[in-house]
Design a protein around this motif. Structure first.
Motif, PDB file in Angstrom:
ATOM      1  N   GLY A 273      53.990  26.889  10.440  1.00 23.34           N
ATOM      2  CA  GLY A 273      54.236  26.903   9.078  1.00 23.34           C
ATOM      3  C   GLY A 273      53.571  27.148   7.837  1.00 23.34           C
ATOM      4  N   PHE A 274      52.521  26.835   8.278  1.00 19.64           N
ATOM      5  CA  PHE A 274      50.828  27.588   7.743  1.00 19.64           C
ATOM      6  C   PHE A 274      51.350  28.898   8.153  1.00 19.64           C
ATOM      7  CE2 PHE A 274      51.136  23.042   6.447  1.00 19.64           C
ATOM      8  CZ  PHE A 274      50.405  23.569   4.834  1.00 19.64           C
ATOM      9  N   THR A 275      51.398  29.790   8.803  1.00 18.56           N
ATOM     10  CA  THR A 275      51.371  31.831   8.695  1.00 18.56           C
ATOM     11  C   THR A 275      51.584  32.419   7.683  1.00 18.56           C
ATOM     12  OG1 THR A 275      52.432  30.538  11.405  1.00 18.56           O
ATOM     13  CG2 THR A 275      52.073  33.360  10.564  1.00 18.56           C
ATOM     14  N   GLY A 276      50.545  32.923   7.886  1.00 19.04           N
ATOM     15  CA  GLY A 276      50.313  33.729   6.946  1.00 19.04           C
ATOM     16  C   GLY A 276      52.071  35.017   7.222  1.00 19.04           C
ATOM     17  N   TYR A 277      51.819  35.699   8.640  1.00 19.38           N
ATOM     18  CA  TYR A 277      52.570  36.803   8.936  1.00 19.38           C
ATOM     19  C   TYR A 277      51.662  36.507  10.366  1.00 19.38           C
ATOM     20  CZ  TYR A 277      48.606  39.129   7.784  1.00 19.38           C
ATOM     21  OH  TYR A 277      47.131  39.858   7.632  1.00 19.38           O
ATOM     22  N   GLY A 278      52.368  37.373  11.431  1.00 18.09           N
ATOM     23  CA  GLY A 278      52.661  37.305  12.855  1.00 18.09           C
ATOM     24  C   GLY A 278      53.529  38.355  13.041  1.00 18.09           C
ATOM     25  N   PHE A 279      53.030  39.399  14.571  1.00 20.83           N
ATOM     26  CA  PHE A 279      53.223  40.326  14.393  1.00 20.83           C
ATOM     27  C   PHE A 279      53.116  39.900  16.203  1.00 20.83           C
ATOM     28  CE2 PHE A 279      53.082  45.325  15.198  1.00 20.83           C
ATOM     29  CZ  PHE A 279      54.102  45.394  15.878  1.00 20.83           C
ATOM     30  N   LEU A 280      55.095  39.829  16.181  1.00 20.98           N
ATOM     31  CA  LEU A 280      54.666  39.703  18.010  1.00 20.98           C
ATOM     32  C   LEU A 280      55.470  41.104  18.383  1.00 20.98           C
ATOM     33  CD1 LEU A 280      56.250  37.086  16.595  1.00 20.98           C
ATOM     34  CD2 LEU A 280      55.895  36.180  18.593  1.00 20.98           C
ATOM     35  N   VAL A 281      54.732  41.179  20.114  1.00 23.65           N
ATOM     36  CA  VAL A 281      55.406  42.746  20.663  1.00 23.65           C
ATOM     37  C   VAL A 281      56.052  42.082  21.956  1.00 23.65           C
ATOM     38  CG1 VAL A 281      53.348  43.828  20.371  1.00 23.65           C
ATOM     39  CG2 VAL A 281      53.585  42.548  22.354  1.00 23.65           C
ATOM     40  N   GLN A 282      56.045  40.634  22.071  1.00 22.97           N
ATOM     41  CA  GLN A 282      57.248  40.351  22.644  1.00 22.97           C
ATOM     42  C   GLN A 282      57.962  38.955  22.111  1.00 22.97           C
ATOM     43  OE1 GLN A 282      57.925  40.882  27.038  1.00 22.97           O
ATOM     44  NE2 GLN A 282      58.320  42.490  25.271  1.00 22.97           N
ATOM     45  N   ALA A 283      59.040  38.911  21.427  1.00 23.26           N
ATOM     46  CA  ALA A 283      59.540  37.931  20.629  1.00 23.26           C
ATOM     47  C   ALA A 283      59.899  36.758  21.224  1.00 23.26           C
ATOM     48  CB  ALA A 283      61.088  38.134  19.960  1.00 23.26           C
ATOM     49  N   GLY A 284      59.459  36.535  22.854  1.00 23.07           N
ATOM     50  CA  GLY A 284      60.570  35.346  23.463  1.00 23.07           C
ATOM     51  C   GLY A 284      61.296  34.536  22.657  1.00 23.07           C
ATOM     52  N   ALA A 285      60.988  33.150  22.425  1.00 28.82           N
ATOM     53  CA  ALA A 285      61.843  31.731  22.189  1.00 28.82           C
ATOM     54  C   ALA A 285      61.762  32.184  20.208  1.00 28.82           C
ATOM     55  CB  ALA A 285      60.975  30.927  22.354  1.00 28.82           C
ATOM     56  N   VAL A 286      61.670  33.462  19.441  1.00 27.89           N
ATOM     57  CA  VAL A 286      62.090  33.286  18.226  1.00 27.89           C
ATOM     58  C   VAL A 286      63.502  33.676  18.125  1.00 27.89           C
ATOM     59  CG1 VAL A 286      59.576  33.260  17.604  1.00 27.89           C
ATOM     60  CG2 VAL A 286      61.284  35.358  18.346  1.00 27.89           C
ATOM     61  N   GLY A 287      64.613  34.216  18.763  1.00 25.91           N
ATOM     62  CA  GLY A 287      65.226  34.509  18.669  1.00 25.91           C
ATOM     63  C   GLY A 287      66.041  32.520  18.533  1.00 25.91           C
ATOM     64  N   LEU A 288      65.422  31.874  19.230  1.00 31.69           N
ATOM     65  CA  LEU A 288      66.464  30.512  18.985  1.00 31.69           C
ATOM     66  C   LEU A 288      66.098  30.053  17.502  1.00 31.69           C
ATOM     67  CD1 LEU A 288      65.667  29.675  22.282  1.00 31.69           C
ATOM     68  CD2 LEU A 288      67.238  30.469  21.566  1.00 31.69           C
ATOM     69  N   ALA A 289      65.518  30.823  16.774  1.00 36.96           N
ATOM     70  CA  ALA A 289      65.018  30.150  15.608  1.00 36.96           C
ATOM     71  C   ALA A 289      66.374  30.314  14.345  1.00 36.96           C
ATOM     72  CB  ALA A 289      63.738  30.616  14.596  1.00 36.96           C
ATOM     73  N   GLN A 290      66.367  29.035  13.389  1.00 34.61           N
ATOM     74  CA  GLN A 290      67.394  29.161  12.810  1.00 34.61           C
ATOM     75  C   GLN A 290      67.746  30.149  11.935  1.00 34.61           C
ATOM     76  OE1 GLN A 290      70.171  26.625  12.933  1.00 34.61           O
ATOM     77  NE2 GLN A 290      71.593  27.442  11.086  1.00 34.61           N
ATOM     78  N   ASN A 291      65.956  30.796  10.768  1.00 36.80           N
ATOM     79  CA  ASN A 291      66.170  31.614  10.093  1.00 36.80           C
ATOM     80  C   ASN A 291      65.267  33.029  10.617  1.00 36.80           C
ATOM     81  OD1 ASN A 291      66.699  29.844   8.212  1.00 36.80           O
ATOM     82  ND2 ASN A 291      64.691  29.208   7.959  1.00 36.80           N
ATOM     83  N   ARG A 292      66.573  33.197  10.967  1.00 35.31           N
ATOM     84  CA  ARG A 292      66.372  34.738  11.334  1.00 35.31           C
ATOM     85  C   ARG A 292      67.655  35.773  11.791  1.00 35.31           C
ATOM     86  NH1 ARG A 292      68.443  32.115  15.319  1.00 35.31           N
ATOM     87  NH2 ARG A 292      70.659  33.497  16.536  1.00 35.31           N
ATOM     88  N   PHE A 293      66.896  37.726  11.426  1.00 36.91           N
ATOM     89  CA  PHE A 293      67.312  38.178  10.357  1.00 36.91           C
ATOM     90  C   PHE A 293      67.283  39.526  11.319  1.00 36.91           C
ATOM     91  CE2 PHE A 293      66.085  36.061   7.272  1.00 36.91           C
ATOM     92  CZ  PHE A 293      67.054  34.979   6.009  1.00 36.91           C
ATOM     93  N   GLY A 294      68.479  40.099  11.411  1.00 39.38           N
ATOM     94  CA  GLY A 294      67.777  41.386  12.192  1.00 39.38           C
ATOM     95  C   GLY A 294      68.734  41.536  13.167  1.00 39.38           C
TER      96      GLY A 294
END
Length: 295
Positions: A153-174
């Protein structure tokens, strides 16, 4: 929603404002005067040593751990945007998922913290291990701005070149369907949330091989869009910021970590591969002024 186009043909005049150029080199902007808004630019041209020199204006030099090394395998011999010779890249020296190369840039005055403002991150990357699915170990962060010892939650920003598990997150767009884990993605934290502490902008652009690729993301909170680049492809993602003070990034003077994700408990997930010509700029870099230029 999204729009995918060839990078050479896509020009949005609204995004030409405040044109950005890199590494202290002045150049004419589109529709305005000249400016230099590159906050940090690691070229990795040092032959050896634990310090990555910053050729940007603030002296934001990085410190390597004991794994990375300079390599002569480079994506381009000359950087297209500025005609600088490119002789070295940074091989991260990966051993396994939790043991690999990374480097840290201290940012005590917040030069790399952008608040509610736009920014652009770009680099060339070569991935020697691809995501195998959508697990936390498959998240491959190129850049992560996150407070040490705190949760995501304390991530200012992060740029991923392989999204991995982020597609399972509740808040996602695109891109939210048929995800492979290979997508480029942008991550933000929400430190005020008790659940769903992160949200993600997921592109339709995927790295699926071990070759060098140019990658970039330009984030525009004023229009609620992010523009992703993979070589000559562009994907524009629309989003709605779920945080109560939208649009605003979490302000922090946290260090910038490159090549790894760190958990609150001190665990690390590292990127297997190499990085070259990594530049972070304040504002939206017009396409003709990106490092890849007319590549």
């Amino acid at each position: 929603s999204h729009r995918s186009k060839s990078r050479r043909s896509w020009v949005d005049p609204r995004r030409a404002r405040g044109g950005i150029i890199g590494a202290g080199v002045a150049a004419a902007c589109v529709g305005v005067g000249s400016a230099d808004h590159a906050e940090g630019h690691g070229r990795f041209e040092e032959a050896r040593g634990a310090i990555v020199l910053d050729s940007g204006p603030h002296g934001l030099h990085g410190t390597l751990n004991d794994r990375p090394s300079r390599a002569t395998d480079v994506p381009v011999d000359v950087v297209p945007q500025n005609d600088l010779a490119n002789d070295h890249s940074l091989d991260l020296g990966w051993l396994d998922t939790s043991s690999g190369g990374q480097f840290t840039v201290e940012d005590p005055t917040g030069q790399l913290t952008f608040g509610h403002r736009s920014f652009t991150i770009e680099a060339w990357v070569r991935l020697d291990t691809l995501a195998e699915g959508q697990s936390s170990d498959d998240r491959k962060y190129l850049v992560l701005k996150k407070t040490d010892g705190e949760g995501d939650g304390f991530t200012g920003y992060g740029f991923l070149v392989q999204a991995g598990a982020v597609g399972l997150a509740q808040n996602r767009f695109g891109n939210t369907e048929d995800l492979t884990g290979h997508e480029l993605a942008l991550a933000f934290g929400n430190p005020e949330a008790t659940t769903d502490v992160m949200f993600f902008l997921i592109s339709h652009l995927e790295i699926t091989d071990g070759q060098w690729h140019y990658v970039a993301v330009a984030f525009d909170p004023e229009s609620d869009q992010a523009r992703f680049h993979l070589d000559d492809q562009v994907d524009v993602i629309d989003y709605e910021d779920p945080r109560p003070l939208a649009p605003a990034h979490f302000h922090n003077q946290a260090p910038l970590t490159l090549g790894a994700h760190r958990t609150a408990q001190g665990g690390v997930t590292t990127l297997d591969g190499a990085i070259d010509e990594l530049r972070i700029s304040r504002g939206l870099v017009p396409e003709q002024q990106l490092l890849a230029g007319s590549q």
